[in-house]
Design an enzyme around this catalytic site. Structure first.
Site, PDB file in Angstrom:
ATOM      1  N   SER A 129       0.734  -1.307   0.226  1.00 30.40           N
ATOM      2  CA  SER A 129      -0.112   0.095   0.065  1.00 30.40           C
ATOM      3  C   SER A 129       1.029   1.259  -0.132  1.00 30.40           C
ATOM      4  O   SER A 129       1.914   1.299   0.424  1.00 30.40           O
ATOM      5  CB  SER A 129      -0.872  -0.032   1.381  1.00 30.40           C
ATOM      6  OG  SER A 129      -1.437   1.302   1.574  1.00 30.40           O
ATOM      7  N   TYR A 153      -1.652  -1.275  10.853  1.00 27.15           N
ATOM      8  CA  TYR A 153      -1.990  -1.832   9.551  1.00 27.15           C
ATOM      9  C   TYR A 153      -0.847  -1.590   8.669  1.00 27.15           C
ATOM     10  O   TYR A 153      -0.239  -2.551   7.814  1.00 27.15           O
ATOM     11  CB  TYR A 153      -3.206  -1.131   9.037  1.00 27.15           C
ATOM     12  CG  TYR A 153      -3.499  -1.290   7.519  1.00 27.15           C
ATOM     13  CD1 TYR A 153      -3.697  -2.450   6.956  1.00 27.15           C
ATOM     14  CD2 TYR A 153      -3.326  -0.223   6.598  1.00 27.15           C
ATOM     15  CE1 TYR A 153      -3.928  -2.627   5.639  1.00 27.15           C
ATOM     16  CE2 TYR A 153      -3.228  -0.472   5.272  1.00 27.15           C
ATOM     17  CZ  TYR A 153      -3.575  -1.582   4.791  1.00 27.15           C
ATOM     18  OH  TYR A 153      -3.667  -1.850   3.413  1.00 27.15           O
ATOM     19  N   LYS A 157       2.228  -3.933   6.497  1.00 30.69           N
ATOM     20  CA  LYS A 157       2.593  -3.971   5.145  1.00 30.69           C
ATOM     21  C   LYS A 157       4.256  -3.820   5.002  1.00 30.69           C
ATOM     22  O   LYS A 157       4.802  -4.626   4.363  1.00 30.69           O
ATOM     23  CB  LYS A 157       1.757  -2.918   4.372  1.00 30.69           C
ATOM     24  CG  LYS A 157       0.473  -2.742   4.318  1.00 30.69           C
ATOM     25  CD  LYS A 157      -0.029  -4.085   3.148  1.00 30.69           C
ATOM     26  CE  LYS A 157      -1.591  -4.396   3.317  1.00 30.69           C
ATOM     27  NZ  LYS A 157      -1.763  -5.452   2.751  1.00 30.69           N
TER      28      LYS A 157
HETATM   29  P1  NAD Z   1     -11.263  -6.682   1.557  1.00 24.91           P
HETATM   30  O1  NAD Z   1     -11.487  -6.819   2.796  1.00 24.91           O
HETATM   31  O2  NAD Z   1     -12.349  -6.328   0.543  1.00 24.91           O
HETATM   32  O3  NAD Z   1     -10.328  -8.104   0.755  1.00 24.91           O
HETATM   33  C1  NAD Z   1      -9.609  -8.733   1.844  1.00 24.91           C
HETATM   34  C2  NAD Z   1     -10.085 -10.309   1.766  1.00 24.91           C
HETATM   35  O4  NAD Z   1      -9.394 -11.059   2.414  1.00 24.91           O
HETATM   36  C3  NAD Z   1     -11.668 -10.475   2.284  1.00 24.91           C
HETATM   37  O5  NAD Z   1     -12.555 -10.662   1.506  1.00 24.91           O
HETATM   38  C4  NAD Z   1     -11.364 -11.123   3.789  1.00 24.91           C
HETATM   39  O6  NAD Z   1     -12.484 -11.714   4.221  1.00 24.91           O
HETATM   40  C5  NAD Z   1     -10.043 -11.962   3.358  1.00 24.91           C
HETATM   41  N1  NAD Z   1      -9.175 -12.148   4.301  1.00 24.91           N
HETATM   42  C6  NAD Z   1      -8.940 -11.458   5.694  1.00 24.91           C
HETATM   43  N2  NAD Z   1      -8.186 -12.200   6.251  1.00 24.91           N
HETATM   44  C7  NAD Z   1      -8.077 -13.302   5.892  1.00 24.91           C
HETATM   45  C8  NAD Z   1      -7.483 -14.621   6.264  1.00 24.91           C
HETATM   46  N3  NAD Z   1      -6.880 -14.791   7.403  1.00 24.91           N
HETATM   47  N4  NAD Z   1      -7.778 -15.922   5.537  1.00 24.91           N
HETATM   48  C9  NAD Z   1      -8.561 -15.778   4.469  1.00 24.91           C
HETATM   49  N5  NAD Z   1      -8.999 -14.627   3.956  1.00 24.91           N
HETATM   50  C10 NAD Z   1      -8.823 -13.551   4.823  1.00 24.91           C
HETATM   51  O7  NAD Z   1      -9.962  -5.758   0.979  1.00 24.91           O
HETATM   52  P2  NAD Z   1      -9.189  -5.080  -0.397  1.00 24.91           P
HETATM   53  O8  NAD Z   1      -9.700  -3.576  -0.511  1.00 24.91           O
HETATM   54  O9  NAD Z   1      -9.945  -5.815  -1.548  1.00 24.91           O
HETATM   55  O10 NAD Z   1      -7.818  -5.201  -0.277  1.00 24.91           O
HETATM   56  C11 NAD Z   1      -6.990  -6.326  -0.626  1.00 24.91           C
HETATM   57  C12 NAD Z   1      -5.724  -6.165  -0.187  1.00 24.91           C
HETATM   58  O11 NAD Z   1      -5.292  -4.899  -0.614  1.00 24.91           O
HETATM   59  C13 NAD Z   1      -5.369  -6.146   1.167  1.00 24.91           C
HETATM   60  O12 NAD Z   1      -4.274  -6.586   1.652  1.00 24.91           O
HETATM   61  C14 NAD Z   1      -5.166  -4.676   1.746  1.00 24.91           C
HETATM   62  O13 NAD Z   1      -4.786  -4.316   2.695  1.00 24.91           O
HETATM   63  C15 NAD Z   1      -4.608  -4.152   0.485  1.00 24.91           C
HETATM   64  N6  NAD Z   1      -5.108  -2.654   0.000  1.00 24.91           N
HETATM   65  C16 NAD Z   1      -6.071  -2.108  -0.194  1.00 24.91           C
HETATM   66  C17 NAD Z   1      -6.443  -0.918  -0.205  1.00 24.91           C
HETATM   67  C18 NAD Z   1      -7.587  -0.317  -0.621  1.00 24.91           C
HETATM   68  O14 NAD Z   1      -7.956   0.882  -0.387  1.00 24.91           O
HETATM   69  N7  NAD Z   1      -8.703  -1.018  -0.609  1.00 24.91           N
HETATM   70  C19 NAD Z   1      -5.222   0.058  -0.508  1.00 24.91           C
HETATM   71  C20 NAD Z   1      -3.959  -0.548  -0.310  1.00 24.91           C
HETATM   72  C21 NAD Z   1      -3.652  -1.921  -0.157  1.00 24.91           C
END
Ligand code: NAD
Ligand code: UDP
Length: 348
Positions: A129, A153, A157
């Site tokens: 991120s 958080y 990362k």
């Molecule tokens: P999201 O919460 O929609 O998707 C993450 C998924 O991981 C969820 O479906 C959740 O149920 C699953 N999950 C969490 N812990 C788990 C575990 N221990 N075992 C199995 N499944 C698990 O989030 P997103 O927005 O799709 O983000 C995806 C990734 O991208 C994350 O790692 C997040 O930190 C990173 N990210 C997101 C953003 C944003 O703004 N959305 C920005 C930068 C980075």
């Protein structure tokens, strides 16, 4: 032969869009997700949107920390690469419950890497991120900028990036791409899949979307005294489908080159203020978003946007969509699914 990709967290917001693009690109995908922050309805909809390619998607409800279950999966399927989205991502919650975040994000990743190594699957794309840039001293942020974290958080990362660099140093067979996402927004143009956060949204656009459909009275604008064009915070918003395509580009790089462990920004390179984003959404939706001006949110940076040069040059990837398309598609999803994948009774 079609390549088989394991997608952790593939039922979530970015994961579901990426799985769809992978299927349409001819990949076989296996999703593992514990559905802690998502619904399996997203998987069903991705399968439908993918048409004939939908048969190449398999879903397992599984927690990544369940090592025997993951072992069994790797024993039964040969994966060509893994895209690792699974993790918890709410900054505020991570400050309240740091152990939950360290346990889920770090242990989940370590278990995954151990099982991958044991089965000789050493190609990984990881969701990092722009939060790792903290409050950048200048913009655009290049991949060489100093890294910092202001909350648990963000620490997860940073730690996972370091773990990846260490395992590559220990074993040059690994090929790892760390993708630093800027601010993903929008939805698939069908309006059939999109972001469906649980509880009160932390992020700007999910909140705006819930105001537009009448679930919340007004948007609180955090900070009006920043040194920006209109005093509000500036971010690099990127269409989630562009972001999803960035993962296909990263996979191609893993398969076609001797990459080692490399990091790439995925952003548009353009900065947009909160008020500009609200105006673009009002135009796209025809809805007025009432605003409540408030003080700065602790920990927020003033201006963050990406340098996109490295991704353009080395991944041959560039974002196609601007904020008008992001807001159009966000509204299309919101108006068709005002309660996301749930019903009015199942969310607050
Ligand atoms: P999201 O919460 O929609 O998707 C993450 C998924 O991981 C969820 O479906 C959740 O149920 C699953 N999950 C969490 N812990 C788990 C575990 N221990 N075992 C199995 N499944 C698990 O989030 P997103 O927005 O799709 O983000 C995806 C990734 O991208 C994350 O790692 C997040 O930190 C990173 N990210 C997101 C953003 C944003 O703004 N959305 C920005 C930068 C980075
Ligand atoms: N923001 C806001 N009101 C909200 C949520 C966010 O004014 O309810 C602002 C926030 O201060 C920042 C921008 O919108 O300037 C993007 O915030 P978001 O949480 O979406 O992303 P991040 O700060 O993590 O980049």
């Amino acid at each position: 032969m079609a390549k088989t990709i394991l997608v952790t967290g593939g039922a979530g917001y970015i994961g579901s869009h990426t799985v769809l693009q992978l299927l349409l690109g001819g990949f076989k995908t296996v999703v593992v997700d514990n559905l802690d922050n998502s619904s399996d309805i997203s998987i069903k909809r991705v399968t439908e949107l993918a048409g004939e390619y939908g048969q190449n998607l398999i879903f397992h409800k599984m927690d990544l920390r369940d090592k025997p279950a993951l072992e069994q999966l790797f024993a039964s399927t040969t994966f060509d690469a893994v895209i690792h989205f699974a993790g918890l991502k709410a900054v505020g919650e991570s400050v309240q419950k740091p152990l939950l975040y360290y346990n889920n994000n770090l242990i989940g990743t370590i278990v995954l890497l151990e099982v991958m190594a044991a089965h000789g699957c050493k190609k990984l794309v990881f969701s990092s991120s722009a939060t790792v840039y903290g409050w950048p001293k200048e913009v655009p942020c290049t991949e060489e900028f100093p890294l910092s974290a202001t909350n648990p958080y963000g620490q997860t990362k940073l730690f996972i990036e370091e773990i990846c660099r260490d395992i590559y140093r220990s074993d040059a067979e690994w090929k790892i791409i760390l993708l630093r996402y800027f601010n993903p927004v929008g939805a698939h143009s069908s309006g059939y899949i999109g972001e469906d956060p649980r509880g009160i949204p932390n992020n700007l656009m999910p909140f705006v979307q819930q105001v537009a459909v009448g679930r919340r009275p007004a948007l609180t604008v955090f900070g009006t005294d920043y040194s920006t064009k209109d005093g509000t915070g500036v971010r690099d918003y990127i269409h989630v489908v562009d972001l999803a395509d960035g993962h296909t580009a990263a996979l191609c790089k893993l398969f076609d080159s001797n990459i080692g462990c490399e990091v790439y920004n995925l952003g548009t390179g353009k900065g947009t203020s909160v008020l500009e984003m609200v105006a673009a959404f009002e135009k796209a939706s025809g809805k007025k978003i009432p605003l409540q001006m408030a003080g700065r949110r602790p920990g927020d940076a003033e201006i963050v946007y990406a340098s996109t040069d490295k991704a353009e040059r080395e991944l041959n990837w560039k974002a196609k969509f601007g904020v008008n398309e992001m807001c159009r598609d966000q509204w299309n999803w919101a108006s068709k699914n005002p309660y996301g994948y749930g019903s009015p009774d199942s969310t607050d």
